[in-house]
Write a protein that holds these residues in place. Structure first.
Motif: not given
Length: 578
Positions: A345, A347, A488, A543, A546-547, A552, A554
């Motif tokens: 991942r 971001e 999440g 969600g 995320q988790e 995350s 984010k």
């Protein structure tokens, strides 16, 4: 003789890392019957689990021992009982440490603890290891209040627990004090609401409050909240006189909406109907909570499972001056092309916009954050950082980073689960060392019972909105909001202060409008719940984080700013409501 009414319960910790001096301040600044401390969250359990990997005797909040070294004598002198979940993964270890401390300080203190929440030895039995991340690092059921009740009834001055629900720290002392039965649903529900208000400390006295006010936002430290709980479960939320902050229906509403879901607030002791809560200002810094209705709890317990997920890392590029879009596009493509292996991942977030009229370089800059995670440390550790460093002399004009990138840090994945409450051995270990197993609560197994609560009216039952022209202004001109994380998922509570504004808010702020205002939600599932008695809506966004916070990538992994982002968004509001 009836127990004295009310019971004064204060809280001195909303998380592990909260203001260290709050324990002493709460004991010095006014009378208390019970002082609680909430130290646990999903992330905290992960941190304690990693600590236990290095030292099997660890696993509890060590800061609490230092707080008790400073304040246990004061609690004994005041006759204040202490109830805390600082035991974390090792409540027996913390209880033993406190006994050593009391002996060293020359204090006669009866100490008990509650255990049985730790399901890690049985993780295979429940199938918790059948995940992409393998077996959990920690696995703890959320216990209820009745182990605390047994400890207090046995004469404990200090009760240490592991993972109980946050509200149980308040329910337990209240149930023990007033002699509530296991099916006194309304009283238990009232104490649950008081516990939910207290659990995050100064968030109930003006902390993180949406509306700026001089009496809240100044240099004076905010006081921690306390609840005066009555025999029927009703309460008054207040704080010690002279301490900072404010207790108002607004600050209490903000905390009530924090990290909840729908009308039924499920707990191991009682299901609390949040749509029954009634608030009223009861004088300066006093808010009365009444009318709370309860039902039997579900027949399962929630379990917090934390798994080791891998490593996460981030780099932050500074983009200054002209050609922002071109610089952003170039460095993203350049950086990703230079990575030896693409992370599982990655971001990107662009933070801020350069101001062409800026009077300093910071104001003329924006930040480009790249956050990555992967199960393999070699992917997002040193090679990830090196890819950014190697661009230093070969990238966009003005290239620099906010800080030298590092090796990354381990992250965990929070995966909640549920087990029947009959399989968890909830145990009170009394001051004399004897053990008492707690029977599971009476449950409804998916139905409902207790005092019925009138359901909130639908939009079709509302009168027409106020007439007249509208203006496009930020939603926050009329509405407050508070947001946070539940694993999440993110939740956003939104409230207003009048019936006219409530009718407009209920009709206007639909799920569809929320998606328009917060496009980052995309097509994620969103639930909307209305609380007419609080003039509030609550949105649960599945969600969006995320988790969980540790995993995350984010920009805001706990969703703390979602509510303020929503308040900043322009929307048409009738001028009569402004």
């Amino acid at each position: 003789m009836q127990p004295r009414d009310p019971l004064r319960i204060g809280n001195a910790s909303g998380f592990y890392g909260d203001r260290f001096s709050a324990v002493r301040e709460m004991l010095e600044d006014g009378p208390l019957d019970v002082l609680t401390g909430d130290y646990l969250a999903e992330l905290t359990m992960l941190i304690l689990g990693r600590g236990r990997m290095k030292d099997p005797g660890a696993g509890y909040a060590s800061a609490f021992v230092r707080q008790m070294e400073e304040s246990l004598g004061l609690a004994v002198e005041n006759g204040t009982k202490i109830v805390t979940n600082a035991g974390g993964l090792n409540p027996a270890g913390l209880a033993a440490k406190l006994r050593e401390l009391a002996e060293r300080l020359g204090l006669e203190v009866s100490i008990a603890h509650v255990e049985g929440d730790d399901l890690l030895p049985r993780a295979g039995e429940f199938g918790f290891g059948r995940t992409p991340y393998g077996p959990p690092l920690t696995s703890n059921a959320y216990l209820g209040a009745w182990g605390i009740v047994e400890c207090l009834n046995a004469g404990a001055d200090v009760v240490v627990t592991g993972r109980v629900t946050d509200a149980s720290l308040v329910i337990g002392p209240a149930a023990a004090h007033f002699g509530w039965a296991r099916d006194d649903w309304d009283a238990l529900a009232g104490a649950t609401v008081a516990g939910h208000v207290l659990e995050c400390g100064p968030q109930a006295t003006g902390g993180n409050y949406a509306f700026f006010a001089e009496e809240i936002y100044n240099v004076k430290a905010l006081g921690f909240p306390l609840a005066e709980i009555h025999a029927d479960g009703s309460s008054v939320i207040t704080k010690h006189p002279g301490t900072g902050g404010v207790v108002s229906t607004g600050t209490v509403t903000a905390q009530l909406l924090y990290e909840i879901q729908g009308h039924r607030y499920l707990g191991p002791d009682v299901t609390t109907r949040f749509d029954s809560i009634e608030l009223a200002q009861d004088g300066r810094d006093r808010v009365r909570i009444s009318g709370v209705r309860g039902e039997a709890p579900p027949d399962s317990l929630k379990v917090c499972n934390n798994h080791l997920g891998g490593v996460r890392n981030e780099v932050v590029f500074v983009l200054t001056g002209l050609d922002l879009e071109a610089k952003e596009k170039f460095v993203r493509e350049q950086f990703e092309a230079s990575l030896q292996r693409r992370p599982q991942r990655l971001e990107w977030s662009l933070i801020g916009r350069p101001d062409p009229e800026a009077t300093d370089e910071a104001g003329a800059s924006a930040l480009l954050r790249g956050c990555a995670r992967d199960a393999d440390p070699a992917v997002v550790g040193r090679p990830f950082s090196a890819a950014a460093i190697e661009l230093a002399l070969a990238s966009y004009p003005g290239f620099h980073l906010t800080a030298p990138p590092g090796n990354g840090s381990p992250f965990g994945v929070y995966l909640p689960a549920y087990v029947p409450n009959t399989v968890v051995v909830h145990t009170a270990v009394l001051p004399d060392g004897s053990r008492r197993e707690i029977e599971p609560s009476i449950t409804w197994g998916g139905g409902a019972g207790g005092t019925p609560v009138e359901e909130p009216p639908g939009a079709e039952a509302e009168p027409p909105g106020p007439p007249g022209p509208a203006r496009t202004v930020p939603l926050g001109r009329v509405a407050g909001a508070r947001s946070g994380d539940k694993g999440g998922d993110g939740n956003i509570g939104v409230w207003v202060d009048s019936e006219e504004r409530w009718r407009w808010l209920h009709r206007t702020l639909t799920v569809e409008r929320l998606r328009e205002l917060l496009p980052d939600i995309g097509d994620l599932a969103v639930e909307r719940h209305a609380f007419p008695r609080l003039r509030a809506l609550n949105f649960v966004i599945e969600g969006v984080l995320q988790e969980g916070v540790s995993a995350s990538t984010k920009f805001d992994p706990q969703g703390k700013g979602l509510g303020e982002w929503l308040r900043s968004r322009p929307i048409d509001i009738p001028e009569s409501l402004l």
